[in-house]
Design a protein around this motif. Structure first.
Motif, PDB file in Angstrom:
ATOM      1  N   PRO A 126       0.842  -1.206   0.000  1.00 41.49           N
ATOM      2  CA  PRO A 126       0.000   0.000   0.000  1.00 41.49           C
ATOM      3  C   PRO A 126       0.877   1.256   0.000  1.00 41.49           C
ATOM      4  CG  PRO A 126      -0.836  -1.606   1.561  1.00 41.49           C
ATOM      5  CD  PRO A 126       0.503  -2.114   1.101  1.00 41.49           C
ATOM      6  N   PHE A 127       0.409   2.276  -0.691  1.00 39.21           N
ATOM      7  CA  PHE A 127       1.186   3.512  -0.783  1.00 39.21           C
ATOM      8  C   PHE A 127       0.276   4.725  -0.750  1.00 39.21           C
ATOM      9  CE2 PHE A 127       0.306   2.107  -5.080  1.00 39.21           C
ATOM     10  CZ  PHE A 127      -0.007   3.265  -5.774  1.00 39.21           C
ATOM     11  N   THR A 128       0.891   5.874  -0.506  1.00 40.69           N
ATOM     12  CA  THR A 128       0.174   7.138  -0.454  1.00 40.69           C
ATOM     13  C   THR A 128       0.504   7.940  -1.707  1.00 40.69           C
ATOM     14  OG1 THR A 128       0.305   7.129   1.944  1.00 40.69           O
ATOM     15  CG2 THR A 128      -0.182   9.238   0.911  1.00 40.69           C
ATOM     16  N   ALA A 140      -5.088  13.678  -0.818  1.00 40.72           N
ATOM     17  CA  ALA A 140      -4.132  12.617  -0.497  1.00 40.72           C
ATOM     18  C   ALA A 140      -4.920  11.334  -0.266  1.00 40.72           C
ATOM     19  CB  ALA A 140      -3.335  12.980   0.749  1.00 40.72           C
ATOM     20  N   ALA A 141      -4.380  10.224  -0.768  1.00 43.91           N
ATOM     21  CA  ALA A 141      -5.077   8.946  -0.666  1.00 43.91           C
ATOM     22  C   ALA A 141      -4.099   7.833  -0.330  1.00 43.91           C
ATOM     23  CB  ALA A 141      -5.782   8.621  -1.984  1.00 43.91           C
ATOM     24  N   ARG A 142      -4.625   6.834   0.346  1.00 38.79           N
ATOM     25  CA  ARG A 142      -3.891   5.599   0.610  1.00 38.79           C
ATOM     26  C   ARG A 142      -4.459   4.574  -0.354  1.00 38.79           C
ATOM     27  NH1 ARG A 142       0.789   3.971   2.692  1.00 38.79           N
ATOM     28  NH2 ARG A 142       0.639   2.021   3.819  1.00 38.79           N
ATOM     29  N   LEU A 143      -3.589   3.985  -1.180  1.00 38.47           N
ATOM     30  CA  LEU A 143      -4.018   3.044  -2.211  1.00 38.47           C
ATOM     31  C   LEU A 143      -3.490   1.645  -1.923  1.00 38.47           C
ATOM     32  CD1 LEU A 143      -3.338   5.970  -3.721  1.00 38.47           C
ATOM     33  CD2 LEU A 143      -4.318   4.696  -5.594  1.00 38.47           C
ATOM     34  N   THR A 144      -4.356   0.674  -2.118  1.00 36.47           N
ATOM     35  CA  THR A 144      -3.972  -0.722  -2.006  1.00 36.47           C
ATOM     36  C   THR A 144      -4.342  -1.401  -3.312  1.00 36.47           C
ATOM     37  OG1 THR A 144      -4.421  -0.689   0.365  1.00 36.47           O
ATOM     38  CG2 THR A 144      -4.259  -2.850  -0.682  1.00 36.47           C
ATOM     39  N   ALA A 161      -8.131  -0.223  -4.025  1.00 37.71           N
ATOM     40  CA  ALA A 161      -8.952   0.311  -2.938  1.00 37.71           C
ATOM     41  C   ALA A 161      -8.338   1.649  -2.565  1.00 37.71           C
ATOM     42  CB  ALA A 161      -8.956  -0.635  -1.751  1.00 37.71           C
ATOM     43  N   VAL A 162      -9.168   2.694  -2.548  1.00 34.58           N
ATOM     44  CA  VAL A 162      -8.684   4.059  -2.320  1.00 34.58           C
ATOM     45  C   VAL A 162      -9.370   4.642  -1.099  1.00 34.58           C
ATOM     46  CG1 VAL A 162      -8.420   6.352  -3.355  1.00 34.58           C
ATOM     47  CG2 VAL A 162      -8.449   4.319  -4.833  1.00 34.58           C
ATOM     48  N   ARG A 163      -8.560   5.124  -0.179  1.00 32.74           N
ATOM     49  CA  ARG A 163      -9.093   5.770   1.005  1.00 32.74           C
ATOM     50  C   ARG A 163      -8.521   7.187   1.070  1.00 32.74           C
ATOM     51  NH1 ARG A 163     -10.616   3.760   6.561  1.00 32.74           N
ATOM     52  NH2 ARG A 163     -10.666   1.830   5.411  1.00 32.74           N
ATOM     53  N   GLU A 164      -9.408   8.183   1.099  1.00 32.83           N
ATOM     54  CA  GLU A 164      -8.964   9.570   1.235  1.00 32.83           C
ATOM     55  C   GLU A 164      -8.411   9.750   2.648  1.00 32.83           C
ATOM     56  OE1 GLU A 164     -10.519  14.138   0.576  1.00 32.83           O
ATOM     57  OE2 GLU A 164     -11.975  12.500   0.509  1.00 32.83           O
ATOM     58  N   ILE A 165      -7.198  10.320   2.731  1.00 33.23           N
ATOM     59  CA  ILE A 165      -6.577  10.512   4.050  1.00 33.23           C
ATOM     60  C   ILE A 165      -6.373  11.987   4.400  1.00 33.23           C
ATOM     61  CG2 ILE A 165      -5.519   8.236   4.135  1.00 33.23           C
ATOM     62  CD1 ILE A 165      -2.884   9.540   3.249  1.00 33.23           C
ATOM     63  N   GLY A 166      -6.732  12.881   3.485  1.00 31.88           N
ATOM     64  CA  GLY A 166      -6.629  14.288   3.772  1.00 31.88           C
ATOM     65  C   GLY A 166      -6.449  15.122   2.532  1.00 31.88           C
ATOM     66  N   PRO A 167      -6.220  16.406   2.729  1.00 32.13           N
ATOM     67  CA  PRO A 167      -6.008  17.270   1.562  1.00 32.13           C
ATOM     68  C   PRO A 167      -4.652  17.003   0.936  1.00 32.13           C
ATOM     69  CG  PRO A 167      -5.775  18.509   3.610  1.00 32.13           C
ATOM     70  CD  PRO A 167      -6.206  17.126   3.985  1.00 32.13           C
ATOM     71  N   ALA A 168      -4.505  17.395  -0.321  1.00 28.95           N
ATOM     72  CA  ALA A 168      -3.244  17.186  -1.037  1.00 28.95           C
ATOM     73  C   ALA A 168      -2.181  18.121  -0.509  1.00 28.95           C
ATOM     74  CB  ALA A 168      -3.446  17.403  -2.518  1.00 28.95           C
TER      75      ALA A 168
END
Length: 168
Positions: A126-128, A140-144, A161-168
């Motif tokens: 997984p990466f950001t 900003a997103a965490r991708l798997t 799978a994409v999870r938003e983790i905050g603003p860019a």
């Protein structure tokens, strides 16, 4: 003709069988019906498989994370409701387009590399990264990424799978 009429019956052992019933008339030289050809097929296992597939589709569509299915060239082949909300594209609009439309230019090589690694059967941790909505705003997103295997076991694409983790 009667085509694929579905019916359920209870077997002697108490189990239920799903049937597909088909019938077609046969005509004599005068154009009158002279016979009817019928076929009845036990489709119980196919119906159960269809139910499992429908359930899995509902699981993905109900996920709170955006789930995007890609072929190995990066074309979007599936898109759940959370992806529509996150990115601002309906599934009908997103499907068929390259996933690059969601990726700012500076992050496209990272995505290309990840898809190539999936295609080679390698694990992608997984990466950001930054992603882009339809309106051009970034987040900003965490991708798997995980491989999608065909029925024969070949790698056919990837699920992201994409999870938003905050603003860019």
């Amino acid at each position: 003709p009667v085509a694929d009429v579905r019916h359920s019956i209870r077997r002697a052992d108490g189990s239920v069988a799903r049937l597909s019933i088909n019938a077609s008339p046969m005509f004599d030289d005068a154009g009158h019906i002279s016979a009817v050809v019928c076929s009845i097929e036990d489709i119980t296992s196919r119906a159960k498989s269809d139910q499992r597939c429908d359930f899995m589709a509902a699981v993905v569509d109900s996920s709170p994370e955006a789930v995007v299915g890609l072929d190995l060239a990066g074309a979007i082949v599936s898109w759940n409701r959370a992806a529509a909300v996150l990115y601002g594209y309906d599934a009908a609009v997103a499907t068929g387009h390259n996933v690059a439309m969601l990726v700012p230019e500076a992050f496209r090589e990272q995505l290309t590399d990840a898809l190539a690694r999936i295609g080679r059967g390698e694990t992608v941790e997984p990466f950001t990264a930054e992603r882009m909505r339809r309106d051009g705003s970034r987040f900003a997103a965490r991708l798997t990424l995980t491989p999608v295997l065909s029925a024969s076991g070949d790698i056919a694409g990837a699920t992201v799978a994409v999870r938003e983790i905050g603003p860019a």
